[in-house]
Design a protein around this motif. Structure first.
Motif, PDB file in Angstrom:
ATOM      1  N   ALA A  31       0.823  -1.209   0.000  1.00 39.59           N
ATOM      2  CA  ALA A  31       0.000   0.000   0.000  1.00 39.59           C
ATOM      3  C   ALA A  31       0.851   1.250   0.000  1.00 39.59           C
ATOM      4  O   ALA A  31       0.484   2.259  -0.547  1.00 39.59           O
ATOM      5  CB  ALA A  31      -0.924  -0.005   1.216  1.00 39.59           C
ATOM      6  N   PRO A 126      -0.258   8.166  -2.960  1.00 40.85           N
ATOM      7  CA  PRO A 126      -1.127   6.993  -3.047  1.00 40.85           C
ATOM      8  C   PRO A 126      -2.432   7.262  -3.790  1.00 40.85           C
ATOM      9  O   PRO A 126      -3.115   6.327  -4.199  1.00 40.85           O
ATOM     10  CB  PRO A 126      -1.377   6.633  -1.576  1.00 40.85           C
ATOM     11  CG  PRO A 126      -1.089   7.875  -0.810  1.00 40.85           C
ATOM     12  CD  PRO A 126       0.000   8.570  -1.557  1.00 40.85           C
ATOM     13  N   ALA A 127      -2.779   8.560  -3.993  1.00 45.25           N
ATOM     14  CA  ALA A 127      -3.994   8.902  -4.728  1.00 45.25           C
ATOM     15  C   ALA A 127      -3.810   8.783  -6.235  1.00 45.25           C
ATOM     16  O   ALA A 127      -4.776   8.944  -6.987  1.00 45.25           O
ATOM     17  CB  ALA A 127      -4.445  10.315  -4.374  1.00 45.25           C
ATOM     18  N   LYS A 175      -7.949   1.457  -4.814  1.00 45.86           N
ATOM     19  CA  LYS A 175      -7.185   1.266  -3.584  1.00 45.86           C
ATOM     20  C   LYS A 175      -5.917   2.102  -3.645  1.00 45.86           C
ATOM     21  O   LYS A 175      -5.475   2.522  -4.720  1.00 45.86           O
ATOM     22  CB  LYS A 175      -6.840  -0.208  -3.385  1.00 45.86           C
ATOM     23  CG  LYS A 175      -5.984  -0.823  -4.489  1.00 45.86           C
ATOM     24  CD  LYS A 175      -5.707  -2.288  -4.178  1.00 45.86           C
ATOM     25  CE  LYS A 175      -4.848  -2.939  -5.258  1.00 45.86           C
ATOM     26  NZ  LYS A 175      -4.556  -4.366  -4.957  1.00 45.86           N
ATOM     27  N   ALA A 176      -5.359   2.353  -2.460  1.00 47.18           N
ATOM     28  CA  ALA A 176      -4.150   3.177  -2.395  1.00 47.18           C
ATOM     29  C   ALA A 176      -3.020   2.533  -3.184  1.00 47.18           C
ATOM     30  O   ALA A 176      -2.836   1.318  -3.171  1.00 47.18           O
ATOM     31  CB  ALA A 176      -3.731   3.380  -0.943  1.00 47.18           C
TER      32      ALA A 176
END
Length: 503
Positions: A31, A126-127, A175-176
């Motif tokens: 992640a 992460p976006a 998802k991240a």
């Protein structure tokens, strides 16, 4: 005798999709990515495996499709059959050695077909924010990124900056996404170990290692050249990929190579993170980059110029021309001034001045330290908003009538006649003596003067005719020292120091 030409492939790290990429899911993505520990050594050899496992999931393959006619050189597609044959032979050897089936080469795109290319990018959030090179994505009609785990995501270009060759992409994910962070390139030292991750020749995620060979390289690709040089193998397709330090931080974005063959010869160049990060932040916030401007044409100081101007040293930026209606004009700057500092920070080269002013927010005021006619002074300028430069009119003077004999400096001068002005598209505000010819091997030729240049100043005096110029040049010849001349060429002016020919 045949010479081998060394080629600067400033855009040569994007590779063609004329050869199908052998891409496999090599990594599983966590992640988020933490800083990697210092790599251990194995039998005296540095081990990069932990570092590679940590950062590689955040490095992506960037595949772009461009509109027909958007690209037609070897940065995007194979330029000739010999290059295509070389790639076919490479793919054949690769398949024989590693048991991969040989796939037929795709034919080159025709003029009315869309061009395809692949490069590299890396996720910084992460976006789904992804950094790559502008020359990878700048002309893209469609962009698809492939994650290290094989997932494909459509991307859009949020903004790009051609001058620094940076672009920011955005993808959406449920998802991240794994990501990496920028490091501090100002602390990079020559000799330290680095690792590059990218997509050379479209083969997929590839790790190469080496050291920082040099810092502050100027390869004449743009006004902000300040590259990190590395011997880590960088090839076509590595464009936009990250250069990592041993803590797993991105200290550079791989963008250019020197190569006589198009492949790595150990001379790769990366945009330092210290330059890239502010640009990326602006692209993320505004979708564009705002830069300050003064409205001056500048040139570097040289020993000859310093001697002719009685200026001490070769540091600073010489003002060749002040643009009308510019912040520089409003501040009182003049042609012939030497800018030596900005807000107390020394200007050693013209690159320093360019970076300092460009980094200043439009509308802000700066204090400029200026040397003028032997005196130091300070002027305050309100920085304007930098605009793209306009076109330049090409001047021609081959048909000008010569009215002055060649001088000891190696030039023949002619008046700026009505016919010459019409041919060169000059308005009445441009005054001086037209250089009709330059002798081969003369001091004038050595300093880069050409037929069609306009001599506007000799020493401290403006000249508006061949007669006035000849008189001033003869006076300067008697001193035996280099003379400072101001030359107009294609809408721009610059200063040159020319020594008289030896008797």
């Amino acid at each position: 005798m045949t010479k081998t030409k060394t080629i600067l492939s400033a855009l040569a790290l994007t590779t063609a999709l004329t050869a199908p990429a052998l891409i496999a899911p090599l990594f599983s993505a966590p992640a988020a990515i933490a800083a990697a520990p210092t790599a251990p050594t194995v039998s005296g050899v540095q081990d990069f495996s932990d570092l590679a496992a940590k950062v590689s999931p955040a490095v992506v393959n960037v595949a772009v499709t461009m509109k027909a006619g958007a690209a037609g050189d070897d940065e995007v597609q194979m330029s000739d059959r010999s290059q295509q044959k070389q790639m076919e032979e490479f793919m054949q050897r690769f398949g024989e050695r590693f048991g991969q089936p040989m796939r037929p080469m795709k034919p080159q795109p025709k003029a009315n077909q869309k061009a395809e290319a692949v490069g590299t990018g890396f996720i910084i959030d992460p976006a789904g924010w992804i950094v790559t090179n502008h020359h990878v994505a700048g002309k893209a009609d469609k962009i698809v990124v492939t994650m290290a785990d094989g997932r494909k995501l459509n991307a859009k270009m949020v903004g790009g900056d051609e001058k620094t060759d940076l672009a920011l992409l955005k993808v959406e994910s449920d998802k991240a996404l794994p990501f990496v962070e920028f490091g501090d390139a100002t602390k990079v030292r020559v000799g330290q170990a680095v690792m590059a991750v990218g997509n050379p020749f479209g083969l997929g995620g590839t790790v190469t290692t080496g050291i920082v060979s040099a810092r502050g390289r100027d390869i004449h690709s743009g006004p902000f050249d300040d590259y990190i040089q590395t011997d880590a193998a960088i090839n076509r397709g590595n464009s936009g990929g990250p250069l990592f330090d041993m803590e797993g931080k991105v200290i550079g974005i791989n963008t250019a190579i020197f190569s006589p063959t198009g492949g790595s010869v150990g001379l790769g160049f990366a945009i330092p993170s210290s330059l890239a990060q502010p640009v990326v932040n602006q692209l993320k916030t505004n979708g564009k980059v705002e830069r300050g401007m003064l409205g001056v044409q500048i040139q570097p100081m040289t020993g000859e110029l310093s001697q002719s101007m009685a200026y001490n040293g070769e540091k600073g930026a010489l003002v060749a021309q002040v643009q009308p209606d510019s912040p520089a004009l409003a501040a009182g700057l003049k042609s012939g001034d030497v800018i030596v500092s900005v807000d107390g920070k020394n200007v050693d080269t013209i690159k320093d001045l360019t970076r300092m002013i460009s980094a200043t927010k439009p509308g802000a005021s700066v204090k400029l330290g200026v040397w003028r006619d032997g005196k130091d002074m300070t002027v305050t300028a309100k920085v304007g908003d930098q605009k793209d430069e306009g076109g330049i009119v090409k001047a021609k003077a081959e048909k000008a009538d010569k009215t002055a004999e060649p001088l000891s400096y190696g030039v023949s001068l002619a008046p700026l006649s009505k016919e010459a002005r019409e041919e060169m598209k000059l308005d009445d505000s441009v005054k001086g003596a037209l250089i009709a010819s330059v002798e081969a091997g003369s001091p004038a030729e050595e300093m880069g003067l050409k037929a069609g240049d306009i001599l506007q100043q000799v020493g401290r005096e403006a000249v508006d005719s061949p007669k006035a110029a000849v008189e001033k040049l003869k006076e300067a010849k008697d001193t035996g020292k280099p003379v400072l001349v101001k030359v107009y060429r294609e809408g721009m002016t610059r200063f040159v120091a020319i020594s008289p020919r030896a008797a």
